[in-house]
Design an enzyme around this catalytic site. Structure first.
Site, PDB file in Angstrom:
ATOM      1  CB  CYS A 233      20.743   6.185  23.720  1.00 48.69           C
ATOM      2  SG  CYS A 233      22.155   6.170  24.559  1.00 48.69           S
ATOM      3  CG  HIS A 280      18.548   7.720  27.252  1.00 50.19           C
ATOM      4  ND1 HIS A 280      18.868   6.585  25.559  1.00 50.19           N
ATOM      5  CD2 HIS A 280      17.917   7.892  26.774  1.00 50.19           C
ATOM      6  CE1 HIS A 280      17.867   6.373  25.366  1.00 50.19           C
ATOM      7  NE2 HIS A 280      16.918   7.742  25.255  1.00 50.19           N
ATOM      8  CG  HIS A 292      14.920   8.483  23.099  1.00 49.18           C
ATOM      9  ND1 HIS A 292      14.662   8.086  24.621  1.00 49.18           N
ATOM     10  CD2 HIS A 292      13.678   9.079  22.525  1.00 49.18           C
ATOM     11  CE1 HIS A 292      13.403   7.727  23.499  1.00 49.18           C
ATOM     12  NE2 HIS A 292      12.100   8.922  23.758  1.00 49.18           N
TER      13      HIS A 292
END
Length: 321
Positions: A233, A280, A292
């Site tokens: 990420c 995240h 993402h």
């Protein structure tokens, strides 16, 4: 040999060839979609929109300032005008009194006082008062005229600024319409290739970062990877912004701390959004969507903000610069 039949066949063949030639001449090849060319047009149009927009804002500030100053001068003029009118009335009454009394008043004064010199003194006093009153009226008139002149000049500026605001507003609307059409064209060109959701093209560095992230869709998630074939990420966001010269660490916590915070209701394409105690992150691309790199076994993809809210609490967003 049948000469007539042969002639007819030759004529028919000539007509077919001529028709084919016409088809070749008038055939227009189908236009090929070129997203990159459209992006260049969007960049050019956006630069025009920015210039007109800034000029529009500057003119609005100048117009507001001119209207405020004109209003202030108008308030200053009102008491001066009343003062001048009052003094004119007083001078008028004095003049009428002297005129109506005339010689009879002078003779009566002489008979009453018994002294011509006393009459002269009274006349001199009246003359002095009249001259003093005249000077005061002249001074007020001068001040009123000066303020009135300034007010008229400001009113001309206000009128010009309002006309300019109207013209700039029309230009802005026209260019914004061009931008909207180009955005739609760009979305169609790209979606023809991908068949999926296409983020609106955004000019500038943020737009280029979003465009890079979009091109990585479908590549696998690999922990600690930052491209070119796989990403995690924070590696995806770091690589995207690196394309436009914005460096950042390959770590969600560092990226969250490195840039100004942005409220959720003010997100813009290119902003970095974080969830689950900074475990995240992704890149906001507009329309409530995020690109993402999710987790092992999945590929870089687009999700909605609402979908990502389920992985953990929303931590906030930052705007790289």
């Amino acid at each position: 040999m049948n000469v007539v039949a042969t002639t007819r066949q030759l004529a028919r063949a000539a007509m077919v060839l001529a028709a084919a030639a016409v088809v070749v001449l008038v055939h227009t090849p189908t236009a090929v979609a070129d997203p990159q060319a459209t992006e260049q047009q969007i960049d050019k149009t956006f630069n025009q929109l920015e210039k007109v927009g800034e000029e529009y804002k500057k003119n609005a500030i100048e117009l507001r300032d001119s209207e405020r100053r004109a209003s202030k001068l108008g308030q200053q003029l009102k008491p001066l005008e009343r003062k001048v009118d009052t003094m004119y009335e007083a001078v008028g009454r004095m003049s009428a009194s002297v005129y109506e009394g005339g010689d009879l008043a002078a003779i009566n004064s002489m008979m009453t006082s018994g002294s011509p010199s006393s009459l002269l003194n009274q006349v001199s006093t009246l003359d002095l008062l009249a001259r003093r009153q005249h000077h005061q009226v002249a001074a007020y008139e001068k001040a009123r005229n000066e303020l009135g002149g300034k007010k008229k000049r400001l009113e001309r500026i206000v009128t010009a600024d309002r006309r300019k605001a109207k013209d700039l507003g029309a230009q802005k609307k026209k260019i914004q319409g061009q931008m909207d059409r180009l955005q739609q064209q760009h979305a169609k060109e790209v979606s023809d290739d991908t068949g999926g959701y296409v983020p609106p093209y955004v000019p500038g560095r943020a737009g280029k970062a979003v465009s890079f992230a979009y091109q990585q869709i479908g590549k696998p998630y690999v922990w600690d990877a930052a491209g070119p074939d796989s990403y995690d990420c924070s590696g995806l966001t770091m690589a995207a912004w690196a394309t436009v010269g914005v460096p950042m660490e390959h770590y969600t916590g560092s990226q969250f701390a490195a840039f100004p915070k942005v409220p959720r209701d003010q997100l813009q394409p290119g902003d970095l959004v974080f969830w689950n105690n900074l475990a995240h992150e992704g890149m906001y691309i507009g329309d409530g969507r995020v690109i993402h790199a999710p987790q092992p076994g999945e590929n870089v993809k687009i999700s909605t903000m609402t979908q990502l809210d389920y992985i953990g609490p929303y931590d906030g967003a930052v705007r790289p610069s």
